[in-house]
Scaffold this motif. Structure first.
Motif, short mmCIF file in Angstrom:
data_model
loop_
_atom_site.label_atom_id
_atom_site.label_comp_id
_atom_site.label_asym_id
_atom_site.label_seq_id
_atom_site.Cartn_x
_atom_site.Cartn_y
_atom_site.Cartn_z
N LEU A 126 0.85 -1.19 0.00
CA LEU A 126 0.00 0.00 0.00
C LEU A 126 0.89 1.25 0.00
CD1 LEU A 126 -2.61 -1.04 2.73
CD2 LEU A 126 -2.90 -1.15 0.24
N PHE A 127 0.33 2.36 -0.49
CA PHE A 127 1.06 3.63 -0.42
C PHE A 127 0.96 4.13 1.03
CE2 PHE A 127 -0.55 3.71 -4.91
CZ PHE A 127 0.69 3.56 -5.52
N LYS A 151 -7.86 6.62 -0.38
CA LYS A 151 -7.01 7.14 -1.47
C LYS A 151 -6.25 6.00 -2.15
CE LYS A 151 -7.22 11.78 -1.64
NZ LYS A 151 -6.71 12.58 -0.54
N ASN A 152 -5.80 5.02 -1.35
CA ASN A 152 -5.10 3.86 -1.94
C ASN A 152 -5.97 3.18 -2.98
OD1 ASN A 152 -2.36 2.57 -1.14
ND2 ASN A 152 -3.04 3.54 0.76
N CYS A 153 -7.28 3.14 -2.73
CA CYS A 153 -8.19 2.45 -3.65
C CYS A 153 -8.64 3.34 -4.81
CB CYS A 153 -9.41 1.94 -2.89
SG CYS A 153 -9.01 0.71 -1.64
N GLU A 184 -6.52 5.75 -6.44
CA GLU A 184 -5.44 6.23 -7.32
C GLU A 184 -5.45 5.63 -8.72
OE1 GLU A 184 -2.51 8.63 -6.98
OE2 GLU A 184 -4.41 9.19 -6.07
N TYR A 189 -4.58 5.56 7.70
CA TYR A 189 -3.38 5.28 6.90
C TYR A 189 -2.90 3.86 7.21
CZ TYR A 189 -3.28 10.17 5.66
OH TYR A 189 -3.62 11.40 5.14
N GLN A 249 -4.76 -4.16 6.45
CA GLN A 249 -4.00 -3.68 5.29
C GLN A 249 -4.21 -4.62 4.10
OE1 GLN A 249 0.10 -2.17 5.85
NE2 GLN A 249 -0.25 -2.52 8.03
N ARG A 277 -8.35 -2.53 -3.24
CA ARG A 277 -7.63 -1.73 -4.24
C ARG A 277 -7.54 -2.49 -5.57
NH1 ARG A 277 -1.40 -0.23 -3.32
NH2 ARG A 277 -1.31 -2.50 -3.40
#
Length: 258
Positions: free
Chosen positions: A102-103, A110-112, A114, A147, A156, A163
């Motif tokens: 993950l970022f 947001k990770n999903c 981008e 996060y 995670q 994602r």
């Protein structure tokens, strides 16, 4: 016969003088769930990495949904694929890695978002809706603003699944997705994968050392040894009555250890 969703046609992968996959022939039907098992170094993860174009093949052709991925047609012949062709066909495939990837500087939401925005060109509002819906589906609707460092390993990994799904793939690849998790977190991730298998029309390939889950999840199990499929079949046949001596040895060692 329906067209296979994934087809390896005499695919070989070498690193120098080491042959990791040796003339692999494997067809996976649409919506089929296939578990790949075998000892370390048998070529299992390489199968997934080649499908994600993270590894280039040396010989053979890989097809996805009836179309060559590693090659393209030019003047009636198959030639090695351009980057553009690879990217387009690979768009049908999502992968969840062992280490979540993950970022770290982006929230779960947001990770999903981008990749759908930057790769699919989805409008931000639509990408956000899709991401929120998928996080709800994996049981993390209340963690959208968190996060990665604020989430457990299991959480995670569930974000990583959401994602991958956000790209609307036809094929999902899972590479030892529970092996980096504490034992008590394994169940929550497997539960999400069970639900995916039941509720979505997805072709799924899973490299796993969780034999019980492979038995329950898969339509077919492929046992890899020395870069080849040594044995394959329905889970109850392969686990309860393996024909090959090498499969018997592997399963008895794994079941004893587990």
């Amino acid at each position: 016969m329906t067209t296979p969703m994934v087809k390896f046609d005499n695919v070989t992968k070498r690193y120098g003088s080491l042959t990791v996959l040796d003339s692999l022939n494997l067809e996976i039907a649409p919506n089929e769930k296939v578990a790949i098992i075998g000892p370390s170094g048998s070529g299992k993860t390489t199968v997934l990495r080649m499908l994600m174009t993270l590894e280039r093949i040396n010989d053979g052709v890989i097809y996805v949904d009836g179309e060559p991925m590693t090659h393209m047609e030019k003047n009636g012949a198959l030639v090695p694929a351009s980057e553009r062709h690879l990217r387009r066909v690979r768009g049908n495939i999502g992968m969840v890695f062992q280490h979540f990837n993950l970022f770290p500087h982006m929230s779960a939401l947001k990770n999903c978002m981008e990749a759908p925005i930057h790769v699919l060109g989805l409008p931000r509002v639509e990408a956000e809706e899709r991401a929120a819906e998928l996080l709800d589906m994996v049981g993390l609707g209340d963690k959208k603003g968190h996060y990665p460092s604020q989430l457990s390993g299991g959480q995670q990994q569930r974000v990583a699944i959401a994602r991958a799904l956000a790209m609307r793939p036809k094929v999902m690849l899972f590479d030892e997705v529970t092996s980096a998790l504490d034992p008590e977190l394994v169940g929550e991730v497997l539960q999400v994968i069970r639900r995916l298998a039941k509720e979505h029309s997805l072709t799924m390939l899973m490299v796993t050392h969780q034999m019980g889950f492979a038995k329950e999840f898969a339509d077919r199990v492929c046992f890899f040894h020395s870069g080849k499929i040594a044995e394959q079949g329905a889970p109850e046949d392969l686990f309860n009555n393996p024909r090959e001596e090498r499969t018997q040895q592997f399963l008895s060692a794994v079941l004893e250890a587990g």
